[in-house]
Design a protein around this motif. Structure first.
Motif, PDB file in Angstrom:
ATOM      1  N   ARG A  13       0.852  -1.194   0.000  1.00 35.03           N
ATOM      2  CA  ARG A  13       0.000   0.000   0.000  1.00 35.03           C
ATOM      3  C   ARG A  13       0.887   1.244   0.000  1.00 35.03           C
ATOM      4  NH1 ARG A  13      -1.605  -1.375   6.068  1.00 35.03           N
ATOM      5  NH2 ARG A  13      -0.047  -0.109   7.122  1.00 35.03           N
ATOM      6  N   GLY A  36       3.960  -4.787  -9.780  1.00 35.15           N
ATOM      7  CA  GLY A  36       3.113  -3.856 -10.530  1.00 35.15           C
ATOM      8  C   GLY A  36       1.786  -4.472 -10.910  1.00 35.15           C
ATOM      9  N   LEU A  39      -0.345  -4.686  -7.835  1.00 34.45           N
ATOM     10  CA  LEU A  39      -0.824  -3.360  -7.458  1.00 34.45           C
ATOM     11  C   LEU A  39      -1.849  -2.815  -8.452  1.00 34.45           C
ATOM     12  CD1 LEU A  39       2.564  -1.739  -6.417  1.00 34.45           C
ATOM     13  CD2 LEU A  39       0.570  -2.011  -4.919  1.00 34.45           C
ATOM     14  N   GLY A  40      -1.870  -3.354  -9.663  1.00 35.11           N
ATOM     15  CA  GLY A  40      -2.784  -2.857 -10.696  1.00 35.11           C
ATOM     16  C   GLY A  40      -2.332  -1.547 -11.315  1.00 35.11           C
ATOM     17  N   VAL A  41      -1.017  -1.446 -11.603  1.00 36.53           N
ATOM     18  CA  VAL A  41      -0.492  -0.212 -12.189  1.00 36.53           C
ATOM     19  C   VAL A  41      -0.333  -0.339 -13.702  1.00 36.53           C
ATOM     20  CG1 VAL A  41       0.704   0.423 -10.067  1.00 36.53           C
ATOM     21  CG2 VAL A  41       1.952  -0.805 -11.859  1.00 36.53           C
ATOM     22  N   SER A  58      -1.522   4.039 -10.913  1.00 34.78           N
ATOM     23  CA  SER A  58      -2.491   2.968 -10.658  1.00 34.78           C
ATOM     24  C   SER A  58      -3.618   3.029 -11.673  1.00 34.78           C
ATOM     25  CB  SER A  58      -3.064   3.103  -9.248  1.00 34.78           C
ATOM     26  OG  SER A  58      -4.049   2.114  -9.029  1.00 34.78           O
ATOM     27  N   GLY A  62      -5.448   2.758  -6.683  1.00 35.88           N
ATOM     28  CA  GLY A  62      -4.513   2.509  -5.584  1.00 35.88           C
ATOM     29  C   GLY A  62      -3.272   3.373  -5.698  1.00 35.88           C
ATOM     30  N   PRO A  64       0.451   4.486  -6.786  1.00 38.81           N
ATOM     31  CA  PRO A  64       1.344   4.258  -7.926  1.00 38.81           C
ATOM     32  C   PRO A  64       2.587   3.488  -7.477  1.00 38.81           C
ATOM     33  CG  PRO A  64       1.511   6.533  -7.190  1.00 38.81           C
ATOM     34  CD  PRO A  64       0.436   5.879  -6.368  1.00 38.81           C
ATOM     35  N   SER A  89       3.177   6.571  -2.504  1.00 34.99           N
ATOM     36  CA  SER A  89       3.500   5.566  -3.519  1.00 34.99           C
ATOM     37  C   SER A  89       4.040   4.310  -2.862  1.00 34.99           C
ATOM     38  CB  SER A  89       4.583   6.111  -4.465  1.00 34.99           C
ATOM     39  OG  SER A  89       4.204   7.328  -5.045  1.00 34.99           O
TER      40      SER A  89
END
Length: 150
Positions: A13, A36, A39-41, A58, A62, A64, A89
């Motif tokens: 997070r 990545g 995290l869904g970037v 993101s 969420g 970056p 970040s």
């Protein structure tokens, strides 16, 4: 390395710092690609060797991912000059141990792989066997007091 990164990325997070250590070819960038994805970037996540730091925003609301190659930095002062947003970040610093000032909590991931097998050097990369890795994940500070998920 990628699958480990995805699993770990899902637990990270904003404000988390991950220091990656390992020899060339150990899988630091592959692990970061997985982080990545977890995290869904926005990708692609590539080695930041030539740009020193790359930010991946993101795609899911969420934090970056800031991917740093600290190898060419002389110290924390040069890193500070990059004006990275550590607080908002997830920062992953390859070769970051001893260069990046650690906050109250951080993760350190050390990747070891076999090196110098002359019998494998002449193989086509597509035919070379997958090398084993030893990965040690250590969490420091209150954020990781309950352990590190992965």
């Amino acid at each position: 390395m990628h699958a480990l990164g995805v699993a770990l990325g899902e637990a990270l997070r904003a404000g988390d710092l991950v220091l990656l250590t390992g020899p060339l070819g150990a899988g630091k960038t592959t692990l970061t690609r997985g982080l990545g994805e977890g995290l869904g970037v926005r990708g692609p996540v590539q080695s930041p060797t030539f740009v020193i730091a790359r930010t991946h925003p993101s795609l899911v609301g969420g934090a970056p991912l800031v991917h740093v190659d600290a190898y060419r930095l002389a110290g924390a002062d040069e890193l500070d000059d990059l004006d990275l947003d550590f607080e908002n970040s997830v920062v992953v610093a390859e070769w970051g141990a001893g260069v990046v000032e650690t906050p109250e909590s951080w993760l350190e991931i050390v990747i070891e792989r076999p090196v110098g097998d002359a019998a494998l050097e002449d193989l086509d990369p597509a035919e070379a066997p997958v090398e084993s890795r030893t990965v040690t994940i250590s969490g420091f500070g209150p954020r990781w007091a309950e352990g590190v998920p992965a």
